[in-house]
Write a protein that holds these residues in place. Structure first.
Motif, PDB file in Angstrom:
ATOM      1  N   PHE A  98     -19.295  -2.606  -4.585  1.00 37.70           N
ATOM      2  CA  PHE A  98     -19.124  -3.117  -3.226  1.00 37.70           C
ATOM      3  C   PHE A  98     -18.058  -2.354  -2.449  1.00 37.70           C
ATOM      4  N   LEU A  99     -17.039  -1.826  -3.141  1.00 37.83           N
ATOM      5  CA  LEU A  99     -15.923  -1.146  -2.491  1.00 37.83           C
ATOM      6  C   LEU A  99     -16.183   0.347  -2.390  1.00 37.83           C
ATOM      7  N   THR A 100     -15.833   0.935  -1.252  1.00 41.01           N
ATOM      8  CA  THR A 100     -15.950   2.381  -1.110  1.00 41.01           C
ATOM      9  C   THR A 100     -14.888   3.067  -1.960  1.00 41.01           C
ATOM     10  N   THR A 101     -15.099   4.349  -2.248  1.00 34.06           N
ATOM     11  CA  THR A 101     -14.117   5.103  -3.032  1.00 34.06           C
ATOM     12  C   THR A 101     -12.759   5.114  -2.339  1.00 34.06           C
ATOM     13  N   LYS A 102     -12.759   5.319  -1.033  1.00 37.95           N
ATOM     14  CA  LYS A 102     -11.514   5.356  -0.263  1.00 37.95           C
ATOM     15  C   LYS A 102     -10.776   4.025  -0.346  1.00 37.95           C
ATOM     16  N   LYS A 103     -11.492   2.922  -0.181  1.00 35.97           N
ATOM     17  CA  LYS A 103     -10.855   1.614  -0.225  1.00 35.97           C
ATOM     18  C   LYS A 103     -10.384   1.279  -1.632  1.00 35.97           C
ATOM     19  N   SER A 104     -11.130   1.708  -2.645  1.00 34.73           N
ATOM     20  CA  SER A 104     -10.718   1.475  -4.029  1.00 34.73           C
ATOM     21  C   SER A 104      -9.366   2.131  -4.293  1.00 34.73           C
ATOM     22  N   ARG A 105      -9.223   3.371  -3.856  1.00 38.47           N
ATOM     23  CA  ARG A 105      -7.954   4.088  -4.070  1.00 38.47           C
ATOM     24  C   ARG A 105      -6.810   3.410  -3.331  1.00 38.47           C
ATOM     25  N   SER A 106      -7.089   2.938  -2.122  1.00 30.74           N
ATOM     26  CA  SER A 106      -6.054   2.266  -1.338  1.00 30.74           C
ATOM     27  C   SER A 106      -5.588   0.972  -2.017  1.00 30.74           C
ATOM     28  N   LEU A 107      -6.541   0.182  -2.497  1.00 31.34           N
ATOM     29  CA  LEU A 107      -6.190  -1.082  -3.143  1.00 31.34           C
ATOM     30  C   LEU A 107      -5.437  -0.851  -4.448  1.00 31.34           C
ATOM     31  N   ILE A 108      -5.871   0.138  -5.216  1.00 29.27           N
ATOM     32  CA  ILE A 108      -5.187   0.433  -6.471  1.00 29.27           C
ATOM     33  C   ILE A 108      -3.761   0.896  -6.203  1.00 29.27           C
ATOM     34  N   GLY A 109      -3.570   1.665  -5.129  1.00 30.06           N
ATOM     35  CA  GLY A 109      -2.219   2.093  -4.758  1.00 30.06           C
ATOM     36  C   GLY A 109      -1.318   0.906  -4.454  1.00 30.06           C
ATOM     37  N   LYS A 110      -1.847  -0.117  -3.798  1.00 27.83           N
ATOM     38  CA  LYS A 110      -1.062  -1.317  -3.491  1.00 27.83           C
ATOM     39  C   LYS A 110      -0.758  -2.109  -4.760  1.00 27.83           C
ATOM     40  N   LEU A 111      -1.721  -2.141  -5.694  1.00 28.57           N
ATOM     41  CA  LEU A 111      -1.492  -2.834  -6.959  1.00 28.57           C
ATOM     42  C   LEU A 111      -0.414  -2.113  -7.782  1.00 28.57           C
ATOM     43  N   GLU A 112      -0.395  -0.789  -7.687  1.00 23.43           N
ATOM     44  CA  GLU A 112       0.627  -0.017  -8.399  1.00 23.43           C
ATOM     45  C   GLU A 112       2.021  -0.377  -7.896  1.00 23.43           C
ATOM     46  N   GLN A 113       2.166  -0.607  -6.604  1.00 19.64           N
ATOM     47  CA  GLN A 113       3.467  -0.982  -6.042  1.00 19.64           C
ATOM     48  C   GLN A 113       3.944  -2.316  -6.595  1.00 19.64           C
ATOM     49  N   MET A 114       3.012  -3.193  -6.909  1.00 17.03           N
ATOM     50  CA  MET A 114       3.377  -4.496  -7.449  1.00 17.03           C
ATOM     51  C   MET A 114       3.830  -4.387  -8.903  1.00 17.03           C
ATOM     52  N   ALA A 115       3.432  -3.308  -9.563  1.00 20.54           N
ATOM     53  CA  ALA A 115       3.784  -3.151 -10.978  1.00 20.54           C
ATOM     54  C   ALA A 115       5.152  -2.523 -11.170  1.00 20.54           C
ATOM     55  N   GLY A 116       5.669  -1.815 -10.163  1.00 16.79           N
ATOM     56  CA  GLY A 116       6.907  -1.085 -10.355  1.00 16.79           C
ATOM     57  C   GLY A 116       6.614   0.320 -10.833  1.00 16.79           C
ATOM     58  N   LYS A 117       7.553   1.238 -10.588  1.00 20.94           N
ATOM     59  CA  LYS A 117       7.265   2.658 -10.844  1.00 20.94           C
ATOM     60  C   LYS A 117       7.073   2.982 -12.321  1.00 20.94           C
ATOM     61  N   HIS A 118       7.703   2.215 -13.220  1.00 19.64           N
ATOM     62  CA  HIS A 118       7.590   2.534 -14.638  1.00 19.64           C
ATOM     63  C   HIS A 118       6.248   2.131 -15.224  1.00 19.64           C
TER      64      HIS A 118
END
Length: 331
Positions: A98-118
């Motif tokens: 359902f999600l475009t490749t561009k939107k998938s990358r954007s959402l994953i980037g936001k999830l990464e911020q929630m995890a912290g850099k490590h």
């Protein structure tokens, strides 16, 4: 004034720093926190940092102090999502058709911020699904938002139905302008569908949301409440194959007992099943009589039989004969 303003933001900078840069294995020392504050134009001393951490804990932040001969420090223990939960969300985003490749990358980037850099690197996961094709309709997110708003405000929507052309472009279908009353969004077979009442044809219909363009909320109030209330969505989505077009009919199928799991997966545990002799059973269900339905029957094997109605049996026979005829003769 700048100094005073910076002091007011001090607690926020500390929370952000600890959230993005610390975890159980990577605590930040008091010196690290002071250096971060200084880098953002906020002067601080050790005693004030101790007081700030205490205030944040009193407010509800789960900040843990680590005591160690190597220095120790502080880390943010309580997070909105655990790492395992974030991994699950990333897998869902990555594999979603359902999600475009561009939107998938954007959402994953936001999830990464929630995890912290490590832990962010641990979310760079690759989920492979056979035959996965991503949607190309970038406006789908705004379409869904408008559909939700129309449902909440009890209003109709207008849109144009889209289709692919030979240039691999998703373009409006000719004479495809529609105005319908949206009642529910359904997730089925990895796609979003809209269940809506079409006042022009006076019936409930389903539309693939990623094939809907220029979705706009209209001023007119929704219609079709009475028709929608008659629909059991959970049962309906299990019974209507693939949500594709076709004529609705109640059919009786006869299958070998070994396929009971296939039937329950498709129709649900409430399916009307009756045991028959010779290790066979019958199921009665409402389906959309279409190529999608016939394809599912053919894929289930030669032991599957349409018992009734006769007109659907005949259409299935013609469908199979048409496929054989299109293949021509083989020497």
């Amino acid at each position: 004034m700048a100094r005073a303003s910076g002091q007011k933001l001090k607690l926020l900078y500390i929370v952000k720093f600890l959230s993005e840069n610390t975890d159980e294995h990577h605590p930040a020392s008091t010196a690290d926190i002071i250096a971060h504050l200084e880098a953002n134009g906020i002067h601080s001393e050790r005693k004030s940092v101790y007081d700030d951490i205490e205030k944040l804990c009193d407010f509800g932040y789960d900040i843990v102090q680590v005591h160690s001969r190597l220095g120790g420090g502080y880390y943010m223990a309580g997070r909105e999502f655990e790492l395992a939960e974030l991994k699950l969300l990333v897998d869902a985003v990555q594999s979603s058709r359902f999600l475009t490749t561009k939107k998938s990358r954007s959402l994953i980037g936001k999830l990464e911020q929630m995890a912290g850099k490590h832990d962010a690197g641990k979310l760079q996961r690759q989920v492979y699904v056979a035959g996965r094709i991503k949607t190309e309709n970038e406006s789908i997110y705004y379409s869904i938002d408008n559909i939700h708003r129309a449902i909440q405000e009890n209003r109709q929507i207008s849109f144009r139905y889209l289709e692919w052309n030979l240039k691999k472009e998703l373009v409006p279908r000719a004479n495809s302008e529609r105005t319908v009353s949206p009642w529910a969004l359904i997730w089925q077979d990895e796609n979003y569908y809209l269940a809506a009442y079409d006042g022009r044809d006076a019936c409930m219909k389903h539309f693939r949301v990623d094939k809907m363009g220029k979705v706009e909320v209209c001023r007119e109030a929704r219609e079709g409440l009475e028709q929608f209330e008659k629909v059991d969505l959970a049962l309906y989505t299990n019974q209507i194959f693939g949500m594709y077009g076709g004529e609705e009919a109640v059919v009786t199928l006869q299958l070998p007992n070994r396929l009971v799991g296939v039937v329950l997966d498709r129709f649900g545990r409430e399916a009307d099943i009756r045991q028959m002799p010779d290790e066979r059973f019958r199921v009665r269900a409402k389906v959309m009589v279409s190529g999608q339905f016939f394809g599912w029957l053919a894929g289930s094997g030669r032991d599957v039989e349409i018992v009734s109605p006769d007109i659907v049996r005949e259409r299935y026979r013609e469908w199979l004969e048409g496929i054989l005829a299109s293949m021509g003769t083989v020497d």
